[in-house]
Design an enzyme around this catalytic site. Sequence first.
Site, PDB file in Angstrom:
ATOM      1  CD1 TRP A 170      -2.765   1.660   0.703  1.00 46.47           C
ATOM      2  CD2 TRP A 170      -1.309   2.362   2.247  1.00 46.47           C
ATOM      3  NE1 TRP A 170      -3.135   2.925   1.072  1.00 46.47           N
ATOM      4  CE2 TRP A 170      -2.255   3.386   2.019  1.00 46.47           C
ATOM      5  CE3 TRP A 170      -0.284   2.583   3.169  1.00 46.47           C
ATOM      6  CZ2 TRP A 170      -2.221   4.605   2.690  1.00 46.47           C
ATOM      7  CZ3 TRP A 170      -0.243   3.804   3.833  1.00 46.47           C
ATOM      8  CH2 TRP A 170      -1.218   4.798   3.591  1.00 46.47           C
ATOM      9  CG  ASP A 331     -12.666  10.261  -1.848  1.00 48.17           C
ATOM     10  OD1 ASP A 331     -12.670   9.329  -1.010  1.00 48.17           O
ATOM     11  OD2 ASP A 331     -12.022  10.204  -2.916  1.00 48.17           O
ATOM     12  CG  ASP A 332     -15.125   7.249   2.805  1.00 49.15           C
ATOM     13  OD1 ASP A 332     -16.339   7.166   3.032  1.00 49.15           O
ATOM     14  OD2 ASP A 332     -14.287   6.451   3.277  1.00 49.15           O
ATOM     15  NE  ARG A 408      -9.919   3.197   5.246  1.00 50.95           N
ATOM     16  CZ  ARG A 408     -10.529   4.089   4.510  1.00 50.95           C
ATOM     17  NH1 ARG A 408     -11.546   3.767   3.748  1.00 50.95           N
ATOM     18  NH2 ARG A 408     -10.141   5.340   4.504  1.00 50.95           N
ATOM     19  CE  LYS A 441     -10.731   7.481  -5.029  1.00 53.48           C
ATOM     20  NZ  LYS A 441     -10.173   8.533  -4.155  1.00 53.48           N
ATOM     21  CD1 TRP A 442     -15.300  -0.518  -7.271  1.00 51.45           C
ATOM     22  CD2 TRP A 442     -17.235  -0.129  -8.294  1.00 51.45           C
ATOM     23  NE1 TRP A 442     -16.077  -1.642  -7.128  1.00 51.45           N
ATOM     24  CE2 TRP A 442     -17.274  -1.436  -7.755  1.00 51.45           C
ATOM     25  CE3 TRP A 442     -18.361   0.339  -9.010  1.00 51.45           C
ATOM     26  CZ2 TRP A 442     -18.383  -2.268  -7.902  1.00 51.45           C
ATOM     27  CZ3 TRP A 442     -19.450  -0.504  -9.147  1.00 51.45           C
ATOM     28  CH2 TRP A 442     -19.456  -1.789  -8.593  1.00 51.45           C
ATOM     29  CG  ASP A 443     -11.511   3.130  -2.571  1.00 48.87           C
ATOM     30  OD1 ASP A 443     -10.647   2.261  -2.789  1.00 48.87           O
ATOM     31  OD2 ASP A 443     -11.277   4.175  -1.945  1.00 48.87           O
ATOM     32  CG  ASN A 445     -10.322   1.500   0.822  1.00 47.57           C
ATOM     33  OD1 ASN A 445      -9.229   1.669   0.303  1.00 47.57           O
ATOM     34  ND2 ASN A 445     -11.281   2.402   0.770  1.00 47.57           N
ATOM     35  CB  CYS A 488      -9.863   3.669  -6.202  1.00 48.27           C
ATOM     36  SG  CYS A 488      -8.913   4.159  -4.755  1.00 48.27           S
ATOM     37  CG  ASP A 510      -4.608   5.565  -0.972  1.00 52.23           C
ATOM     38  OD1 ASP A 510      -5.240   6.069  -1.914  1.00 52.23           O
ATOM     39  OD2 ASP A 510      -5.157   4.852  -0.107  1.00 52.23           O
TER      40      ASP A 510
HETATM   41  C1  GLA Z   1      -8.935   4.810  -0.133  1.00 55.18           C
HETATM   42  C2  GLA Z   1      -8.648   5.540  -1.427  1.00 55.18           C
HETATM   43  C3  GLA Z   1      -8.515   7.018  -1.157  1.00 55.18           C
HETATM   44  C4  GLA Z   1      -9.782   7.536  -0.509  1.00 55.18           C
HETATM   45  C5  GLA Z   1     -10.098   6.739   0.738  1.00 55.18           C
HETATM   46  C6  GLA Z   1     -11.463   7.095   1.296  1.00 55.18           C
HETATM   47  O1  GLA Z   1      -7.845   4.849   0.715  1.00 55.18           O
HETATM   48  O2  GLA Z   1      -7.529   5.031  -2.060  1.00 55.18           O
HETATM   49  O3  GLA Z   1      -8.241   7.718  -2.348  1.00 55.18           O
HETATM   50  O4  GLA Z   1     -10.839   7.459  -1.424  1.00 55.18           O
HETATM   51  O5  GLA Z   1     -10.093   5.335   0.494  1.00 55.18           O
HETATM   52  O6  GLA Z   1     -11.767   6.377   2.439  1.00 55.18           O
END
Ligand code: GLA
Length: 700
Positions: A170, A331-332, A408, A441-443, A445, A488, A510
């Site tokens: 990461w 974003d989030d 997370r 933006k499709w994340d 994590n 993402c 990131d």
């Molecule tokens: C991940 C993404 C970041 C951001 C965060 C939001 O880490 O890579 O760019 O969107 O999540 O929680």
Amino acid sequence: MIKKNGNIFRLETENTTLILRADTAEYLYYGKKTEAAGDVTVLRGRPRRFVSCLGKDAEYSEQAVSVFNADGGFVSDFLFSKARILSEKPEIPGLPSSYGEGKTLELKYIDKTKLTLCLYYTVFEDGDVIAVSSRLFNGSKKDVRIRRLMSLRLDLCGTDYEIITFNGSWARERSKFSRAIGSGIFANESKKGASSHENNPFVMVRNDAGVYAFNLVYSGNHKELFESDVRFGTTRVFIGMNDYMFDWKLAPGDSFSSPEAVMCFAPDEDTMSLRMHAFVREHIVRGKWKKRERPVLVNNWEGTYFGFNEEKLLAMARSAADLGAELFVLDDGWFGRRDDSSSSLGDWCDYSEKLGGSLASLADKIRALGLSFGIWVEPEMISENSDLYRSHPNFAMKIPGREPFRQRNQLMLNLADERVQNYIVRTIGDVIARSGASYVKWDFNRAFTDCYGKGILPGEYYHRYMLGYYSVVSRLMKKFPFVLFEGCAGGGGRFDLGNMCYFPQFWTSDDTDARERTEIQAGSSYGYPQTVMGAHVSACPNHQTGNNTPLSARFNVACGGLLGYELDVTMFSDEERRAVSEQISFYKENRKLLQFGEHYRLEAENVRGFITVGKDRSEAVAVVNVVAYRPAMPVPVVRFKGLNASALYEVGLRGTDFRFVLSGDLLMNGNIPLDSVLRLMPRESGSIVSGMFIFRKVRS
Ligand code: GLA
């Protein structure tokens, strides 16, 4: 083009030739293009066939196929049945794959149990990449268990190869590593369920003859296996899905297809990268955004993290619009009761108190400022503190009766379940529809653990998840063909060709520190074009490293990908605001060149960077970063690439009056000193010193 002469097949790309012998299943030649004249069968020398004979013929090395066969043993002995040239490339059911004009060679081999193995080799008319996949069909009356089905096996002559892989973690993705193959086995693989930050599926093998590169069009567990056989003097390459925890039941009459692997030969690494870039741009990326210039975006994540309200977002959006940005990405933190990472994943309803109203009204206000609106989602996840979990705990990926592992603070959803797939398509589709988002933006994590789905055989879980995932993304993308989807995965944790069939761009890492990004983007550029790499200017001190880097250097490095700004843009000083406006208008003027031009890495002692050259070579932009600076050190030099040797160029250093005129030949072969960069560009303690050179042809 595919040419047939008896059982010999010649697969020709623009610059390479692959010669196969179908009946004995042998690779006779793979390398630079050759007009094979005479009896090519003398080219033998790889004594083992590329079709599996596990447990047969004293064959004890790694195999592409391993099955627990219908006759109760592990042995399979695939004998040649027939070869066909197909004028259209067959689809791989449920899986993404490359596309385009080209012929496909199908080779069929049958075991006496009536298990059939088909190998497919597609040659596109343009370019130098060959796409390969395999399929098993169970023609017997009993179940067969597939324990491994690699997409590609290639036998290379000799054991003097260097293996090059792209590894990290990461925030440190895709650094280049190489080692001599020596003897024995080396594997580059992911067992994380995703293609991973750690070991990207793009790999290369190099010796004096040139470079072979391989990749897999798949986003899940993968394996690139190299076995050097010092007895026979060969190196075998296997590319495919990982057989880790893999055990697939193939019922009578059923088929199983491997994902597609791709391979390419080139004389050197720069040429290899250009060939892979052209392939990804033409035959992987698709849809409305394939050739469209990508918008300059402002993303609020590093600017606010979870701590925003409507007023803050609108202030940021107003500044973004003033600066000339085109897209504002929320974003989030906008949904459920999401104020930190402990809750709400799965509840894709508006957090109205925080947004000052509905998501739709916020999006309208942002559009009224002249910006497009983009939104972040993480659809494959679930928080235990969510309404979704409270109502459907069985949607989560976990084993009944066992405490699941959390990353997370979250669990994954069980995408192997059709009800979960439908839930995601419905709720995420609704987010896009009600907000009118033109960008998503499709994340993703976290990695897989506790894999389980009711009624799913454990050995099938990872792949069934991937089939569910691809079904969900393809349904959504069909429904919203004009939306730009950016992939993402905690940065670049699922940066692979499978995803790039759906997501025309991907968040590279990131880590937004410019110095770190010079390495991450250069590593990524070996197998992937700049057209897919999200690259943002962020605040200083940088949030990941604490480094300070001049604003111009941060911009220069971000021009190696798709430009965005990810910081609180309301905090700029007047001087910074002017500089950023100029950066954005410069970028827009040169966007076509920067995003779609031919992109080369530049590397010399203490220097890293890139040059992007326009199609007719009349213009180019280069970024050179002096990455280590010590007083009184020798002036670093660079040689540019990709220019027209016989043309004369005027070269200017952006932001200064420094310019000179020189031939393409000398710009590429002479040593160009970077004293101008060191003298004229800003420098901050411990950071890179970065200059951007702009090339305009003044005479042919
Ligand atoms: C991940 C993404 C970041 C951001 C965060 C939001 O880490 O890579 O760019 O969107 O999540 O929680």
